[in-house]
Design a protein around this motif. Structure first.
Motif, PDB file in Angstrom:
ATOM      1  N   PRO A  22     -17.993 -11.359 -17.292  1.00  0.00           N
ATOM      2  CA  PRO A  22     -16.936 -11.352 -16.275  1.00  0.00           C
ATOM      3  C   PRO A  22     -15.546 -11.500 -16.885  1.00  0.00           C
ATOM      4  CG  PRO A  22     -17.959 -13.500 -16.380  1.00  0.00           C
ATOM      5  CD  PRO A  22     -18.717 -12.621 -17.326  1.00  0.00           C
ATOM      6  N   PHE A  23     -14.557 -10.881 -16.238  1.00  0.00           N
ATOM      7  CA  PHE A  23     -13.154 -11.134 -16.516  1.00  0.00           C
ATOM      8  C   PHE A  23     -12.667 -12.025 -15.391  1.00  0.00           C
ATOM      9  CE2 PHE A  23     -13.175  -6.885 -18.682  1.00  0.00           C
ATOM     10  CZ  PHE A  23     -12.840  -7.352 -19.936  1.00  0.00           C
ATOM     11  N   VAL A  24     -12.045 -13.134 -15.730  1.00  0.00           N
ATOM     12  CA  VAL A  24     -11.562 -14.076 -14.719  1.00  0.00           C
ATOM     13  C   VAL A  24     -10.044 -14.194 -14.859  1.00  0.00           C
ATOM     14  CG1 VAL A  24     -11.676 -16.454 -13.905  1.00  0.00           C
ATOM     15  CG2 VAL A  24     -13.736 -15.321 -14.753  1.00  0.00           C
ATOM     16  N   ILE A  25      -9.331 -13.998 -13.748  1.00  0.00           N
ATOM     17  CA  ILE A  25      -7.877 -14.154 -13.719  1.00  0.00           C
ATOM     18  C   ILE A  25      -7.556 -15.155 -12.630  1.00  0.00           C
ATOM     19  CG2 ILE A  25      -5.675 -13.007 -13.303  1.00  0.00           C
ATOM     20  CD1 ILE A  25      -6.971 -10.425 -14.346  1.00  0.00           C
ATOM     21  N   ASP A  26      -6.798 -16.192 -12.970  1.00  0.00           N
ATOM     22  CA  ASP A  26      -6.460 -17.264 -12.030  1.00  0.00           C
ATOM     23  C   ASP A  26      -7.709 -17.807 -11.343  1.00  0.00           C
ATOM     24  OD1 ASP A  26      -3.751 -17.164 -12.578  1.00  0.00           O
ATOM     25  OD2 ASP A  26      -3.357 -15.687 -10.998  1.00  0.00           O
ATOM     26  N   ARG A  27      -8.750 -18.040 -12.117  1.00  0.00           N
ATOM     27  CA  ARG A  27     -10.024 -18.612 -11.665  1.00  0.00           C
ATOM     28  C   ARG A  27     -10.748 -17.755 -10.636  1.00  0.00           C
ATOM     29  NH1 ARG A  27      -7.095 -24.155 -11.619  1.00  0.00           N
ATOM     30  NH2 ARG A  27      -6.035 -23.019 -10.021  1.00  0.00           N
ATOM     31  N   ALA A  28     -10.450 -16.455 -10.593  1.00  0.00           N
ATOM     32  CA  ALA A  28     -11.141 -15.543  -9.676  1.00  0.00           C
ATOM     33  C   ALA A  28     -11.674 -14.361 -10.486  1.00  0.00           C
ATOM     34  CB  ALA A  28     -10.187 -15.051  -8.591  1.00  0.00           C
ATOM     35  N   ALA A  29     -12.872 -13.929 -10.146  1.00  0.00           N
ATOM     36  CA  ALA A  29     -13.456 -12.775 -10.830  1.00  0.00           C
ATOM     37  C   ALA A  29     -12.583 -11.555 -10.565  1.00  0.00           C
ATOM     38  CB  ALA A  29     -14.869 -12.538 -10.336  1.00  0.00           C
ATOM     39  N   ALA A  30     -12.164 -10.875 -11.639  1.00  0.00           N
ATOM     40  CA  ALA A  30     -11.283  -9.720 -11.491  1.00  0.00           C
ATOM     41  C   ALA A  30     -11.979  -8.420 -11.882  1.00  0.00           C
ATOM     42  CB  ALA A  30     -10.037  -9.906 -12.348  1.00  0.00           C
TER      43      ALA A  30
END
Length: 63
Positions: A22-30
């Motif tokens: 997974p890629f996570v940006i600002d603690r959300a899956a992106a």
């Protein structure tokens, strides 16, 4: 997974081993990185590494 057959140019489907990351940006899956082998690749160990010929793809996650 769908692939293009280099000889015929037709789309073919092949079962290949893969890894999802997974890629996570600002603690959300992106997004998701998909690393997979190609059809006909020699089945050495089950290490799916780009140095050993694996390919990278991504998956876009949308709400």
């Amino acid at each position: 997974m769908p692939f293009l057959d280099p000889d015929s140019g037709q789309q073919v489907t092949a079962q290949v081993p893969y890894v999802l990351s997974p890629f996570v940006i600002d603690r959300a899956a992106a997004s998701v990185l998909v690393r997979h082998t190609t059809p006909g690749a020699p089945m050495r160990d089950v290490v799916i590494d780009t140095r050993l010929g694996a390919r990278d793809n991504t998956v876009l996650l949308a709400p």
